[in-house]
Design an enzyme around this catalytic site. Structure first.
Site, PDB file in Angstrom:
ATOM      1  CE  LYS A   1      55.921  42.726  66.101  1.00  0.00           C
ATOM      2  NZ  LYS A   1      55.252  41.837  67.085  1.00  0.00           N
TER       3      LYS A   1
ATOM      4  CB  SER B   1      54.301  44.231  69.752  1.00  0.00           C
ATOM      5  OG  SER B   1      54.571  42.879  69.409  1.00  0.00           O
TER       6      SER B   1
ATOM      7  CB  SER C   1      52.275  40.650  69.799  1.00  0.00           C
ATOM      8  OG  SER C   1      52.665  41.302  70.983  1.00  0.00           O
TER       9      SER C   1
END
Length: 480
Positions: free
Chosen positions: A91, A166, A190
């Site tokens: 990420k 996220s 997330s």
């Protein structure tokens, strides 16, 4: 080309379907090379990423160089790590040396980290090959992945549904076969939200188990982020999530709160009692979602667990405290956030923060007293029910933009993700895995356990996956 050669080529092209642990075994045995595995995943990224926008930076040259080095090491008889030669994705708010840690915003588009984060450092030490960086919403502050820097990430199950957030880029990439294992993080679901939306598995580890650090200022984040945010693994298979945790686990001096905690603990032979929570209090739950959770409870019963529908103590208070804790600090940070976030992110943040006042000092201190009282009550509850099984979201994956379509929808977004909040506030491990489908879309189930009993959470998730099976990878877009 001979029929045998054609079959061999096809098998290598299909390597993207394999899990991380399986790929590591194939590379270790010499059945395939790391170069072949990495090339197969790079071809998969080239084939499907234009439709999904999950991998926002492809590190092809670096990955192929690392794969060749991994093959040379194996040929020379060197000691091989548990992920030797296996491609992974990371990420874009986790530091990867030589690449920007953008957090999804234009202002950080050139914020290049000079060093790997502890998590990436450990993945590489285990032999993993980083093939790409994945998308997230601005500053990770939406549960739908649409970045003002990188654009919208789509769900491989349906082009019009959110991939979650996220860590939505990670989930979309893993669910579509671009990566077998990834690193994300979680302060409000997330790691689990996108697992629910995209049909993969993940683990929000116990706070303190996996180190969390960045070289991009501010190096020391706010108190809410220090106490509630964690890095963790994402994969299609629970066994690979467990493998990822084994690699990531343990203290690092860059995170003074990280601890040397064993990965598992001895238990007696008695059946584990499960508190099943198909319809968490504090809001509505979609009937299809609740039914999937009840089926997960039946799978656990069949696997030898004792299952009872019961609500942990003070559940709605825990959810309220999560809001108060995080939102008070976001109120303070809002001037800076408004400068760097895009229009949709600012709108969402403005609505949800506007629904709650910023706590004064006395109320903020009182929050920590109440948090400890609730943590004690949950600790006693875990003595009777060592695992809590609930939805991840109380609703299915919504359509793109729904969460910012109106003020009411933004607030409803916070309601639907209420099941993820207890694990963050109380520092609990929560393993996510698909419980099945509802109306053609994945529905995730989370298994929550006492602090540092990540093993119990993963064991329960593995029992559910053993009954349901892995439902990914999928080709975009299987449902439209």
């Amino acid at each position: 080309m001979s029929e045998l050669a054609s079959e061999s080529s096809t098998q290598r092209d299909e390597l993207w379907r394999r899990g991380a642990g399986e790929l590591a075994g194939l590379i270790r045995s010499g059945e395939v090379s790391s170069t072949e595995v990495v090339e197969a995943h790079l071809r998969r990224i080239e084939a499907v990423n234009p439709r999904l926008n999950a991998v926002v930076v492809v590190l092809a040259d670096e990955a192929l160089s690392a794969a060749k080095a991994a093959d040379h090491k194996r040929a020379a008889g060197g000691e091989l790590g548990p992920l030797h030669g296996v491609p992974v994705t990371v990420k874009e708010n986790i530091d990867v040396a030589g690449t920007p840690t953008t957090s999804g915003v234009v202002a950080l588009g050139e914020a290049i980290s000079p060093v790997d984060s502890p998590v990436v450092e450990r993945l590489r030490a285990a032999g993993a090959v980083v093939v790409g960086r994945t998308n997230l919403p601005d500053m990770g502050l939406r549960v739908s992945t649409d970045s003002s820097l990188r654009g919208l990430t789509r769900n491989p199950w349906h082009a019009d549904r959110t991939a979650g957030g996220s860590s939505g880029g990670e989930a979309s990439a893993i669910a579509s076969g671009m990566s077998p294992l990834g690193a994300g993080n979680d302060i409000g679901g997330s790691l689990r939200n996108p697992a629910h939306c995209c049909g993969i598995s993940s683990l929000k580890p116990s706070t303190g188990r996996v180190p969390h650090s960045t070289a991009i200022p501010p190096v020391d984040s706010s108190l809410a982020f220090q106490l509630m945010a964690v890095n963790g693994p994402m994969a299609r298979h629970v066994d690979d999530v467990r493998l990822g945790l084994r690699v990531m686990n343990g203290p690092d001096p860059r995170d003074p709160e990280s601890l040397p905690v064993p990965l598992s603990f001895p238990d007696d032979a008695r059946p584990v009692r499960v508190a099943l929570l198909p319809e968490p209090p504090g809001g509505r739950t979609d009937a299809g979602v609740a039914e999937v959770v009840r089926r997960a409870g039946a799978h656990l019963e069949a696997a030898g667990y004792e299952v009872e529908e019961v609500v942990p103590p003070g559940y709605e208070q825990v959810v309220e405290l999560w809001h108060d804790f995080l939102f008070t600090e976001l109120h303070t940070l809002r001037p800076v956030l408004d400068e760097v976030m895009g229009e949709d992110g600012r709108r969402f943040l403005g609505v949800v923060l506007g629904s709650r006042p910023q706590l004064d000092v006395d109320a903020y201190v009182g929050l920590f007293v109440r948090r400890r009282e609730l943590a004690r009550a949950w600790a006693e509850f875990f003595e009777r029910h060592p695992v809590v099984v609930s939805p991840i979201w109380a609703q299915p994956a919504f359509e793109h933009g729904w969460d910012v379509g109106s003020d009411a929808q933004s607030l409803a977004t916070m309601e639907l993700l209420r099941p993820v909040m207890p694990a963050n506030l109380l520092g609990l491990p929560a393993a996510a895995t698909p419980g099945g489908l509802s109306a053609g879309m994945p529905v995730g189930v989370q298994c929550i356990a006492a602090p540092f009993r990540d093993d119990r959470a993963l064991d329960a998730a593995a029992a559910i996956q053993a009954a349901v099976g892995a439902i990914t990878p999928v080709d975009p877009f299987v449902n439209g």
